[in-house]
Design a protein around this motif. Structure first.
Motif, PDB file in Angstrom:
ATOM      1  N   THR A  19     -14.625 -39.818 -34.585  1.00 26.90           N
ATOM      2  CA  THR A  19     -15.412 -40.782 -33.230  1.00 26.90           C
ATOM      3  C   THR A  19     -16.048 -39.102 -32.625  1.00 26.90           C
ATOM      4  O   THR A  19     -15.035 -38.336 -33.108  1.00 26.90           O
ATOM      5  N   ALA A  20     -16.758 -39.325 -32.112  1.00 27.65           N
ATOM      6  CA  ALA A  20     -17.181 -38.251 -31.544  1.00 27.65           C
ATOM      7  C   ALA A  20     -16.229 -37.271 -30.413  1.00 27.65           C
ATOM      8  O   ALA A  20     -15.751 -37.928 -29.788  1.00 27.65           O
ATOM      9  N   ASP A  21     -15.985 -35.574 -30.469  1.00 31.77           N
ATOM     10  CA  ASP A  21     -15.178 -35.216 -29.707  1.00 31.77           C
ATOM     11  C   ASP A  21     -15.618 -35.632 -28.257  1.00 31.77           C
ATOM     12  O   ASP A  21     -16.788 -35.819 -27.926  1.00 31.77           O
ATOM     13  N   TYR A  22     -14.823 -35.708 -27.083  1.00 30.56           N
ATOM     14  CA  TYR A  22     -14.801 -36.353 -26.064  1.00 30.56           C
ATOM     15  C   TYR A  22     -13.617 -35.790 -25.081  1.00 30.56           C
ATOM     16  O   TYR A  22     -13.043 -34.982 -25.015  1.00 30.56           O
ATOM     17  N   GLN A  23     -14.330 -35.670 -23.782  1.00 27.07           N
ATOM     18  CA  GLN A  23     -13.363 -35.251 -22.516  1.00 27.07           C
ATOM     19  C   GLN A  23     -13.739 -36.360 -21.249  1.00 27.07           C
ATOM     20  O   GLN A  23     -14.364 -37.036 -21.718  1.00 27.07           O
ATOM     21  N   VAL A  24     -12.815 -36.846 -21.132  1.00 27.13           N
ATOM     22  CA  VAL A  24     -13.186 -38.137 -19.337  1.00 27.13           C
ATOM     23  C   VAL A  24     -12.994 -37.260 -18.199  1.00 27.13           C
ATOM     24  O   VAL A  24     -12.212 -35.995 -18.306  1.00 27.13           O
ATOM     25  N   PHE A  25     -14.033 -37.528 -17.093  1.00 28.20           N
ATOM     26  CA  PHE A  25     -14.021 -36.946 -16.132  1.00 28.20           C
ATOM     27  C   PHE A  25     -13.672 -38.236 -15.035  1.00 28.20           C
ATOM     28  O   PHE A  25     -14.091 -39.501 -15.386  1.00 28.20           O
ATOM     29  N   ARG A  26     -13.257 -37.878 -14.172  1.00 26.56           N
ATOM     30  CA  ARG A  26     -12.901 -38.588 -13.176  1.00 26.56           C
ATOM     31  C   ARG A  26     -13.819 -38.515 -11.569  1.00 26.56           C
ATOM     32  O   ARG A  26     -14.671 -39.741 -10.971  1.00 26.56           O
ATOM     33  N   ASP A  27     -14.609 -37.038 -11.127  1.00 25.11           N
ATOM     34  CA  ASP A  27     -15.589 -37.675 -10.273  1.00 25.11           C
ATOM     35  C   ASP A  27     -16.622 -36.514 -10.493  1.00 25.11           C
ATOM     36  O   ASP A  27     -16.184 -35.810 -12.064  1.00 25.11           O
ATOM     37  N   ALA A  28     -17.921 -36.509 -10.238  1.00 27.61           N
ATOM     38  CA  ALA A  28     -19.157 -35.725 -10.814  1.00 27.61           C
ATOM     39  C   ALA A  28     -18.874 -34.547 -11.200  1.00 27.61           C
ATOM     40  O   ALA A  28     -19.533 -33.615 -12.058  1.00 27.61           O
ATOM     41  N   ASP A  29     -18.191 -33.548  -9.937  1.00 19.63           N
ATOM     42  CA  ASP A  29     -17.704 -32.425  -9.680  1.00 19.63           C
ATOM     43  C   ASP A  29     -17.477 -31.097 -11.123  1.00 19.63           C
ATOM     44  O   ASP A  29     -18.186 -30.889 -11.229  1.00 19.63           O
ATOM     45  N   SER A  30     -16.271 -32.495 -11.872  1.00 16.18           N
ATOM     46  CA  SER A  30     -15.808 -31.472 -12.309  1.00 16.18           C
ATOM     47  C   SER A  30     -16.227 -31.936 -13.878  1.00 16.18           C
ATOM     48  O   SER A  30     -15.889 -30.419 -14.783  1.00 16.18           O
ATOM     49  N   ALA A  31     -17.074 -33.034 -13.701  1.00 11.65           N
ATOM     50  CA  ALA A  31     -18.256 -33.120 -15.616  1.00 11.65           C
ATOM     51  C   ALA A  31     -19.415 -32.157 -15.412  1.00 11.65           C
ATOM     52  O   ALA A  31     -19.588 -31.487 -16.414  1.00 11.65           O
ATOM     53  N   MET A  32     -19.969 -32.055 -13.919  1.00  8.30           N
ATOM     54  CA  MET A  32     -21.116 -30.725 -13.859  1.00  8.30           C
ATOM     55  C   MET A  32     -20.495 -29.491 -14.076  1.00  8.30           C
ATOM     56  O   MET A  32     -21.222 -28.534 -14.596  1.00  8.30           O
ATOM     57  N   ARG A  33     -19.484 -29.246 -13.215  1.00  6.08           N
ATOM     58  CA  ARG A  33     -18.315 -27.724 -13.880  1.00  6.08           C
ATOM     59  C   ARG A  33     -18.054 -28.199 -15.483  1.00  6.08           C
ATOM     60  O   ARG A  33     -18.544 -26.611 -15.622  1.00  6.08           O
ATOM     61  N   TYR A  34     -17.103 -28.568 -15.985  1.00  6.86           N
ATOM     62  CA  TYR A  34     -17.487 -28.857 -17.699  1.00  6.86           C
ATOM     63  C   TYR A  34     -18.804 -28.493 -17.750  1.00  6.86           C
ATOM     64  O   TYR A  34     -18.956 -27.207 -19.380  1.00  6.86           O
ATOM     65  N   ILE A  35     -20.080 -28.710 -17.803  1.00  5.35           N
ATOM     66  CA  ILE A  35     -21.457 -29.184 -18.826  1.00  5.35           C
ATOM     67  C   ILE A  35     -21.692 -27.089 -18.629  1.00  5.35           C
ATOM     68  O   ILE A  35     -22.633 -27.218 -19.204  1.00  5.35           O
ATOM     69  N   LYS A  36     -21.864 -27.068 -17.321  1.00  8.05           N
ATOM     70  CA  LYS A  36     -22.196 -25.205 -17.455  1.00  8.05           C
ATOM     71  C   LYS A  36     -21.198 -24.511 -17.768  1.00  8.05           C
ATOM     72  O   LYS A  36     -22.194 -23.422 -17.871  1.00  8.05           O
ATOM     73  N   ALA A  37     -20.408 -25.048 -17.551  1.00  9.52           N
ATOM     74  CA  ALA A  37     -19.573 -23.621 -18.541  1.00  9.52           C
ATOM     75  C   ALA A  37     -19.533 -23.895 -20.089  1.00  9.52           C
ATOM     76  O   ALA A  37     -19.383 -23.080 -20.429  1.00  9.52           O
ATOM     77  N   ARG A  38     -19.311 -25.412 -20.522  1.00 13.73           N
ATOM     78  CA  ARG A  38     -20.101 -25.460 -21.592  1.00 13.73           C
ATOM     79  C   ARG A  38     -21.474 -24.713 -22.447  1.00 13.73           C
ATOM     80  O   ARG A  38     -21.901 -24.227 -23.289  1.00 13.73           O
ATOM     81  N   TYR A  39     -22.469 -25.469 -21.764  1.00 14.56           N
ATOM     82  CA  TYR A  39     -23.861 -24.469 -22.009  1.00 14.56           C
ATOM     83  C   TYR A  39     -24.073 -23.622 -20.397  1.00 14.56           C
ATOM     84  O   TYR A  39     -25.076 -24.159 -19.531  1.00 14.56           O
ATOM     85  N   PRO A  40     -24.174 -22.444 -20.647  1.00 15.56           N
ATOM     86  CA  PRO A  40     -24.104 -21.490 -19.181  1.00 15.56           C
ATOM     87  C   PRO A  40     -25.705 -21.250 -18.985  1.00 15.56           C
ATOM     88  O   PRO A  40     -26.064 -20.936 -17.440  1.00 15.56           O
ATOM     89  N   ASN A  41     -26.409 -21.005 -20.162  1.00  8.82           N
ATOM     90  CA  ASN A  41     -27.756 -21.229 -19.591  1.00  8.82           C
ATOM     91  C   ASN A  41     -28.776 -22.866 -19.004  1.00  8.82           C
ATOM     92  O   ASN A  41     -28.580 -23.564 -19.702  1.00  8.82           O
ATOM     93  N   GLU A  42     -29.591 -22.867 -18.253  1.00 13.28           N
ATOM     94  CA  GLU A  42     -30.406 -23.702 -17.993  1.00 13.28           C
ATOM     95  C   GLU A  42     -31.573 -24.102 -18.708  1.00 13.28           C
ATOM     96  O   GLU A  42     -31.016 -25.053 -18.840  1.00 13.28           O
ATOM     97  N   ASN A  43     -32.424 -23.596 -19.681  1.00  9.32           N
ATOM     98  CA  ASN A  43     -32.506 -23.982 -20.392  1.00  9.32           C
ATOM     99  C   ASN A  43     -31.995 -24.596 -21.665  1.00  9.32           C
ATOM    100  O   ASN A  43     -32.353 -24.975 -22.451  1.00  9.32           O
ATOM    101  N   ASP A  44     -30.490 -24.233 -22.076  1.00  9.92           N
ATOM    102  CA  ASP A  44     -29.632 -24.594 -23.222  1.00  9.92           C
ATOM    103  C   ASP A  44     -29.953 -25.991 -24.187  1.00  9.92           C
ATOM    104  O   ASP A  44     -29.788 -27.238 -22.421  1.00  9.92           O
TER     105      ASP A  44
END
Ligand code: AMP
Ligand code: GLY
Length: 438
Positions: free
Chosen positions: A117-142
Motif C-alpha cells: 500500500t502507499a506509505d503514509y502518516q496519520v495526523f490528529r490536527d491540521a498544524d502537525s499535518a501542515m508542518r509535515y508537508i512543509k518539512a517534506r516540501y520546503p519550497n512554495e512551488n514544490d
C-alpha cells in the motif's frame, strides 16, 4: 426462508432481485428499499441506520437472514446487534467493519499484514499535518504528489489527490480546519500518490475460505473520459481485462489472504464482502482502500452474471461453511451497468421528477433496470436521489452488452436525466494500450 435486505440503492435492488429467485425464499423484505425493490420484494419503511428498529423488525418477523448492503449500518454494529438476538446477518462485525470505517485502522492492518500500500502518516490536527508537508516540501512551488484523506466515512468524498504543495495544504485545511467532511476528518491520513490503472476486486469470505467474484471496473468520475468530479460510481462492467487470472492470483496471495489472516489474528475475524480498491502500479498491485460490502454499481453487473443461488452463498458465509458449497456458476457473457443520474449530480439536484419508459426498457432482452434513487408515489415512479437507475445488460460481447444497456437507457426519460456514454470503453482502451506495449 425469510430474508431482510438493508439499504435502498442499486446494490440492494440487485441483491433483492437475485435473492428473490431462490427457490428457498418464502418472504423477502427490503428496508427501506425504493420503487424497484417494491416490485421484487416488500418494502419496509425503516431507515438503514435505524439499528434498533431493524433488529426489532427482524425479531418480530422471525427473519432467518439479514443481508446488509451499505457500510453505515455495518460500522454502527448491526451484525453484532442482530447476533445478540440470535439473528443471522451477512456482513462484518462492527470491529471488522473498521477496515472501511477508519482509514487509519485500515492502513495499520495493511502494515501488520505486510500488504503493499502507499506509505503514509496519520495526523490528529491540521498544524502537525501542515508542518509535515512543509518539512517534506520546503519550497512554495514544490510538487507534492500526495493524497490527503479524512479518516472516517465520507461517502467516497473525503479523499483529495494533490499535485503541488499548495494543494496539499489546502486539502489539510478543508479536512481538518473547515471540517468539510465533519467528524470523518477528526484524523487525517497523508499518503504517497500512486500511479496506474485502478481495479476493484471483490471477494466473499467467511474468515477462512475466499470466494472471488469476477473482477469489475467502476467509473468513478462524473463525465466521459474520466473527467469531472468523483461520484459514487457512474457505471461498471464485468469481467474486466485489467485483472487477468494471473493478477487475480497475486492479489489473493499477496493482499487478500494476509489481510484476512491478520484480521483473524487481531481477533476481528472478517466475514462478508471484502472489496479491495487497487492501483496496479509498475511494481505490482497496491491497496488504495478496503470496503466491507458490495460495491455499487459493481454489484449490479456482477450479480447479473451469477447463475447460482445467491442465498446459498450468503448463508454459507454467515455459517462459516463456504468450503462446503459448490463453486458458483457465472454467465460467461459480460455485463454492463449504466447509471442514469439526476441533473446536477454529484452536486445539488432536485427530486420528484416522473420517470417514464421503464416498462419499455424492461421489455428488452437481457436487460434489468435496477433502481437506486426512486420512489413510488400514487403509482408513479419518481426520482429520489442523485444516482437514479442502474440500467444493466448482458450481451454476447462487451460491445453487445453496451448496445443493449444504452438501448434501454434511450427508452427511459425524465427531465434532466443524464448518463456517461462511455461505460466499458476503458476495456477496449486498456486492451489497445497493453497490446501496443507488448
Ligand atoms: P479511496 O476512497 O481511498 O479509494 O480513494 C478514492 C480515489 O482516490 C481512488 O479511487 C483513487 O482514484 C484516488 N486515490 C486514493 N488513494 C490514492 C493514492 N494513494 N494514489 C493515487 N490516487 C489515490
Ligand atoms: N463503486 C464504489 C463503491 O461502491 O464504493
Amino acid at each position: 426462508m425469510k430474508v431482510l435486505v438493508i439499504g435502498s440503492g442499486g446494490r440492494e435492488h440487485a441483491l433483492a432481485w437475485k435473492i428473490s429467485q431462490s427457490p428457498r425464499i418464502k418472504r423477502l423484505w427490503v428496508a427501506p428499499g425504493n420503487a424497484g425493490t417494491a416490485l421484487d420484494a416488500e418494502n419496509v419503511p425503516i431507515a438503514a441506520d435505524d439499528i434498533k428498529g431493524l433488529v426489532s423488525f427482524a425479531r418480530k418477523e422471525k427473519v432467518d437472514l439479514v443481508v446488509v448492503g451499505p457500510e453505515v449500518p455495518l460500522t454502527l454494529g448491526i451484525v453484532d446487534a442482530m447476533a445478540a438476538e440470535k439473528i443471522r446477518a451477512f456482513g462484518p462485525s462492527r470491529a471488522a467493519a473498521q477496515l472501511e470505517g477508519s482509514k487509519a485502522f485500515c492502513k495499520l492492518t495493511l502494515r501488520q499484514a505486510d500488504v503493499p500500500t502507499a506509505d503514509y502518516q496519520v495526523f490528529r490536527d491540521a498544524d502537525s499535518a501542515m508542518r509535515y508537508i512543509k518539512a517534506r516540501y520546503p519550497n512554495e512551488n514544490d510538487k507534492a504528489p500526495v493524497v490527503v484523506k479524512a479518516d472516517g466515512l465520507a461517502s467516497g468524498k473525503g479523499v483529495i489527490v494533490c499535485s503541488r504543495r499548495s494543494d496539499a495544504l489546502d486539502a489539510i485545511d478543508r479536512v481538518a480546519r473547515k471540517n468539510e467532511f465533519g467528524k470523518a476528518g477528526s484524523q487525517l491520513i497523508i499518503e504517497d500518490r500512486l500511479e496506474g490503472p485502478e481495479a476493484s476486486v471483490l471477494v466473499i469470505t467467511d474468515g477462512k475460505t475466499i470466494l472471488a467474484l469476477p473482477p469489475a471496473q467502476d467509473h468513478k468520475a462524473a463525465y466521459d473520459g474520466d473527467k469531472g468530479p468523483n461520484t459514487g460510481g457512474m457505471g461498471a462492467y464485468s469481467p474486466t481485462p485489467v485483472v487477468t487470472d494471473e493478477l487475480m492470483e497475486t492479489i489473493q496471495d499477496k493482499i487478500l489472504v494476509p489481510t484476512i489472516h491478520t484480521m483473524k489474528r487481531n481477533r476481528k475475524p472478517f466475514k462478508g464482502v471484502l472489496y479491495a480498491g487497487l492501483m496496479l502500479t509498475q511494481v505490482g498491485p497496491k491497496v488504495l482502500e478496503y470496503n466491507v460490502r458490495f460495491g455499487d454499481p459493481e454489484c449490479q453487473p456482477i450479480l447479473m452474471r451469477l447463475k447460482s443461488d445467491l442465498l446459498d452463498i450468503l448463508e454459507a458465509t454467515v455459517d462459516g461453511k463456504l468450503d462446503e458449497i459448490e463453486p458458483p456458476v457465472w454467465d460467461p457473457r459480460p455485463a454492463i451497468c449504466v447509471v442514469m443520474a439526476s441533473q446536477g449530480y454529484p452536486g445539488e439536484y432536485e427530486n420528484g421528477k416522473e420517470i417514464t419508459g421503464l416498462d419499455a426498457a424492461a421489455g428488452i432482452e437481457d436487460v434489468k433496470v435496477f433502481h437506486a434513487g426512486t420512489k413510488l408515489v400514487n403509482g408513479k415512479v419518481l426520482t429520489n436521489g442523485g444516482r437514479v437507475l442502474g440500467v444493466t445488460a448482458l450481451g454476447s460481447s462487451l460491445a453487445t452488452a453496451k448496445l443493449n444497456a444504452y438501448t434501454a437507457v434511450k427508452a427511459i426519460r425524465w427531465p434532466g436525466a443524464w448518463c456517461r456514454k462511455d461505460i466499458s470503453d476503458k476495456a477496449a482502451a486498456y486492451i489497445a494500450a497493453t497490446s501496443a506495449e507488448s
